[in-house]
Scaffold this active site. Structure first.
Site, PDB file in Angstrom:
ATOM      1  N   HIS A  52     -30.862  -1.093   6.317  1.00  8.23           N
ATOM      2  CA  HIS A  52     -30.143  -0.312   5.323  1.00  8.23           C
ATOM      3  C   HIS A  52     -30.006   1.133   5.805  1.00  8.23           C
ATOM      4  O   HIS A  52     -30.668   1.552   6.760  1.00  8.23           O
ATOM      5  CB  HIS A  52     -30.864  -0.369   3.979  1.00  8.23           C
ATOM      6  CG  HIS A  52     -30.720  -1.691   3.300  1.00  8.23           C
ATOM      7  ND1 HIS A  52     -31.116  -1.927   1.997  1.00  8.23           N
ATOM      8  CD2 HIS A  52     -30.198  -2.878   3.735  1.00  8.23           C
ATOM      9  CE1 HIS A  52     -30.852  -3.180   1.668  1.00  8.23           C
ATOM     10  NE2 HIS A  52     -30.308  -3.770   2.702  1.00  8.23           N
ATOM     11  N   GLU A  54     -30.975   3.976   4.594  1.00  6.57           N
ATOM     12  CA  GLU A  54     -32.193   4.793   4.527  1.00  6.57           C
ATOM     13  C   GLU A  54     -33.076   4.571   5.747  1.00  6.57           C
ATOM     14  O   GLU A  54     -33.720   5.508   6.243  1.00  6.57           O
ATOM     15  CB  GLU A  54     -32.985   4.467   3.262  1.00  6.57           C
ATOM     16  CG  GLU A  54     -32.221   4.713   1.965  1.00  6.57           C
ATOM     17  CD  GLU A  54     -31.532   3.486   1.434  1.00  6.57           C
ATOM     18  OE1 GLU A  54     -31.582   3.267   0.211  1.00  6.57           O
ATOM     19  OE2 GLU A  54     -30.927   2.740   2.242  1.00  6.57           O
ATOM     20  N   SER A 170      14.586 -12.509  -7.284  1.00  4.82           N
ATOM     21  CA  SER A 170      13.810 -11.265  -7.269  1.00  4.82           C
ATOM     22  C   SER A 170      13.880 -10.552  -5.923  1.00  4.82           C
ATOM     23  O   SER A 170      13.248  -9.497  -5.762  1.00  4.82           O
ATOM     24  CB  SER A 170      12.339 -11.564  -7.596  1.00  4.82           C
ATOM     25  OG  SER A 170      11.782 -12.458  -6.642  1.00  4.82           O
ATOM     26  N   TRP A 172      16.005  -8.470  -3.318  1.00  9.48           N
ATOM     27  CA  TRP A 172      14.802  -7.642  -3.375  1.00  9.48           C
ATOM     28  C   TRP A 172      14.966  -6.570  -4.432  1.00  9.48           C
ATOM     29  O   TRP A 172      16.001  -5.914  -4.484  1.00  9.48           O
ATOM     30  CB  TRP A 172      14.516  -6.990  -2.022  1.00  9.48           C
ATOM     31  CG  TRP A 172      14.191  -7.982  -0.959  1.00  9.48           C
ATOM     32  CD1 TRP A 172      14.990  -8.389   0.061  1.00  9.48           C
ATOM     33  CD2 TRP A 172      12.950  -8.689  -0.793  1.00  9.48           C
ATOM     34  NE1 TRP A 172      14.352  -9.293   0.861  1.00  9.48           N
ATOM     35  CE2 TRP A 172      13.095  -9.491   0.364  1.00  9.48           C
ATOM     36  CE3 TRP A 172      11.753  -8.721  -1.470  1.00  9.48           C
ATOM     37  CZ2 TRP A 172      12.071 -10.322   0.823  1.00  9.48           C
ATOM     38  CZ3 TRP A 172      10.746  -9.539  -1.012  1.00  9.48           C
ATOM     39  CH2 TRP A 172      10.908 -10.316   0.115  1.00  9.48           C
ATOM     40  N   ARG A 187      -2.284  -5.348   0.639  1.00 11.10           N
ATOM     41  CA  ARG A 187      -2.753  -6.686   1.007  1.00 11.10           C
ATOM     42  C   ARG A 187      -3.875  -6.626   2.054  1.00 11.10           C
ATOM     43  O   ARG A 187      -4.770  -7.470   2.048  1.00 11.10           O
ATOM     44  CB  ARG A 187      -1.598  -7.537   1.531  1.00 11.10           C
ATOM     45  CG  ARG A 187      -0.666  -8.039   0.446  1.00 11.10           C
ATOM     46  CD  ARG A 187       0.279  -9.100   0.983  1.00 11.10           C
ATOM     47  NE  ARG A 187       1.168  -9.614  -0.071  1.00 11.10           N
ATOM     48  CZ  ARG A 187       2.054 -10.575   0.111  1.00 11.10           C
ATOM     49  NH1 ARG A 187       2.173 -11.146   1.311  1.00 11.10           N
ATOM     50  NH2 ARG A 187       2.825 -10.982  -0.885  1.00 11.10           N
ATOM     51  N   ASP A 203       9.358 -19.023  -5.017  1.00 15.21           N
ATOM     52  CA  ASP A 203       9.608 -17.959  -4.041  1.00 15.21           C
ATOM     53  C   ASP A 203       9.390 -18.404  -2.601  1.00 15.21           C
ATOM     54  O   ASP A 203       9.637 -17.636  -1.676  1.00 15.21           O
ATOM     55  CB  ASP A 203       8.693 -16.768  -4.321  1.00 15.21           C
ATOM     56  CG  ASP A 203       9.032 -16.056  -5.614  1.00 15.21           C
ATOM     57  OD1 ASP A 203      10.062 -16.419  -6.220  1.00 15.21           O
ATOM     58  OD2 ASP A 203       8.282 -15.156  -6.012  1.00 15.21           O
ATOM     59  N   LEU A 207       2.335 -15.383   1.176  1.00 15.08           N
ATOM     60  CA  LEU A 207       1.201 -14.569   0.741  1.00 15.08           C
ATOM     61  C   LEU A 207       0.332 -14.120   1.909  1.00 15.08           C
ATOM     62  O   LEU A 207      -0.877 -13.950   1.794  1.00 15.08           O
ATOM     63  CB  LEU A 207       0.343 -15.319  -0.285  1.00 15.08           C
ATOM     64  CG  LEU A 207       1.062 -15.781  -1.561  1.00 15.08           C
ATOM     65  CD1 LEU A 207       0.085 -16.454  -2.512  1.00 15.08           C
ATOM     66  CD2 LEU A 207       1.776 -14.636  -2.242  1.00 15.08           C
ATOM     67  N   ARG A 210       2.412  -9.040   6.501  1.00 19.96           N
ATOM     68  CA  ARG A 210       3.454  -8.859   7.502  1.00 19.96           C
ATOM     69  C   ARG A 210       3.725  -7.359   7.693  1.00 19.96           C
ATOM     70  O   ARG A 210       4.270  -6.706   6.806  1.00 19.96           O
ATOM     71  CB  ARG A 210       4.729  -9.583   7.070  1.00 19.96           C
ATOM     72  CG  ARG A 210       4.514 -11.068   6.822  1.00 19.96           C
ATOM     73  CD  ARG A 210       5.783 -11.800   6.428  1.00 19.96           C
ATOM     74  NE  ARG A 210       6.356 -11.330   5.168  1.00 19.96           N
ATOM     75  CZ  ARG A 210       5.949 -11.732   3.967  1.00 19.96           C
ATOM     76  NH1 ARG A 210       4.933 -12.584   3.852  1.00 19.96           N
ATOM     77  NH2 ARG A 210       6.538 -11.282   2.880  1.00 19.96           N
ATOM     78  N   GLU A 301      -0.451 -11.336  -7.425  1.00 17.13           N
ATOM     79  CA  GLU A 301       0.998 -11.197  -7.255  1.00 17.13           C
ATOM     80  C   GLU A 301       1.609 -12.452  -7.866  1.00 17.13           C
ATOM     81  O   GLU A 301       1.755 -13.473  -7.203  1.00 17.13           O
ATOM     82  CB  GLU A 301       1.382 -11.050  -5.781  1.00 17.13           C
ATOM     83  CG  GLU A 301       0.919  -9.751  -5.146  1.00 17.13           C
ATOM     84  CD  GLU A 301       1.607  -9.484  -3.818  1.00 17.13           C
ATOM     85  OE1 GLU A 301       2.792  -9.861  -3.678  1.00 17.13           O
ATOM     86  OE2 GLU A 301       0.966  -8.910  -2.931  1.00 17.13           O
TER      87      GLU A 301
END
Length: 372
Positions: A52, A54, A170, A172, A187, A203, A207, A210, A301
């Site tokens: 740790h 410390e 959607s 863009w 992301r 869609d 996911l 990129r 999302e």
């Protein structure tokens, strides 16, 4: 330097850690300061199961000065007081002879009682709580306090708060710069992206991450899919099933929704969670299951129904809201948010702005939803 400045310096050390190397442990930095105010020992937690902060700081301090009785320790998080992968840091602090400790934040883990223990040992311990140290471990604190991942929610909408036109199109709403920012700065920070089967199928979503000029980066995906439609034959070629090595597609179904011997695509894992009479997933169960899967920070999302469901049930901690420079003026277009019950303005959800940016004509606002 003031105590606050020493704690902030320790915080800067903590940020050097790779979150994947220390997870699920928190970011922790520590410094030992002698009676002249000179820093003689520094350290930060570098690897899960290893020393740790410390320990590093005290070991370095001892190499410079065998007697630490007139020294002070500044640490960003309350020292641990229980045996885990490593011995309690409180034992080392007591043995070192350090008589004063400044702590930047308390540890919500009920196993940790370092503050009280050190005080009982006659050590002068002071809480110097700073928003920087709380922000540093917002994911860890949420995991401990709420028994779920830290949840980010991303929305991209027109100026009149529509996320798709009446046909469901959607792409863009926001411009390329906005989308690049999502991939390079949002992301990349999460352990998984959560969406619904409906959104992924409609869609044809991947996911993944990129970033222009770089190879695509695989991300874990969590798909809310009560009946397992993602595994129907006609959906077997969805882009979400790209070749993976170290990531998975977690499909969240109702118990017994799938046959026990059903063949699964490579890298697919099934998480069975209860759904209510309205076909809504049990978020408490889901949160615990995601932690068990090693997903400590997730990004939603999805469509308006699941996004709103997460907000209504206080299952989101921050909102990344992108406003494209478009107005649809279409009552049949899909709204960014939906609700199943009326709400008075006096009961509206309060948010605070963390930061705001513009990408050409788009506006991005990062909101904090729930204080730690």
């Amino acid at each position: 330097m003031t105590p606050e400045e020493y704690v902030l310096f320790a915080s800067s050390l903590a940020k050097k850690a790779n979150k994947k190397a220390i997870g699920p442990n928190p970011f922790v930095g520590a410094v030992v300061v002698d009676e002249k105010g000179i820093i003689i020992g520094t350290g930060y937690h570098q690897k899960w199961g290893d020393k740790h902060a410390e320990v590093y700081a005290i070991e370095e301090a001892v190499s410079h000065n065998q007697d630490l009785t007139n020294c002070s320790l500044y640490v960003t998080l309350e020292p641990c007081s229980h045996h885990g992968k490593t011995p309690p840091c409180t034992d080392l602090i007591v043995q070192s002879g350090i008589k004063k400790v400044f702590v930047g934040s308390l540890d919500p883990n009920p196993k940790v009682s370092g503050f009280v223990l050190l005080k009982e040992k006659g050590i002068d311990i002071v809480l110097v709580e700073l928003k920087e140290t709380l922000e540093l471990n917002k994911v860890f604190f949420t995991n401990q306090k709420k028994q779920r991942p830290f949840v980010s929610l991303k929305i991209a909408a027109t100026i009149d708060a529509k996320i798709a036109d009446y046909t469901g199109t959607s792409k863009w709403i926001t411009n390329e710069e906005s989308r690049n920012f999502v991939h390079a700065n949002i992301r990349t920070e999460v352990d998984a992206v959560i969406s619904t089967a409906k959104t992924v199928i409609e869609d044809k979503a991947t996911l993944n991450c990129r970033i222009p000029g770089q190879e695509n980066v695989a991300l874990n995906a969590v798909i809310i899919d009560r009946t397992g439609r993602m595994l129907q034959e006609q959906n077997g070629e969805l882009p979400i099933y790209y070749n993976r090595t170290n990531t998975h597609v977690f499909i969240v179904t109702a118990p017994n929704a799938l046959q026990k011997n059903q063949l699964l695509p490579n890298s697919v894992r099934i998480i069975e969670i209860d759904f209510n009479a309205n076909n809504e997933v049990n978020l408490n169960q889901l949160g615990k299951a995601l932690l068990d899967a090693g997903l400590y920070h997730v990004l939603i999302e999805a469509g308006s129904m699941f996004s709103s469901y997460a907000l209504e049930h206080q299952w989101a901690d921050e909102l990344h809201y992108f406003i494209g420079s478009k107005i649809l003026l279409d009552s049949a277009a899909k709204p960014a948010f939906t609700s199943t019950h009326p709400t008075r303005l006096s009961n509206s959800m309060q948010l605070s702005v963390v930061k705001s940016l513009t990408f050409k004509d788009d506006v991005y606002i990062h909101y904090k939803i729930d204080s730690l």
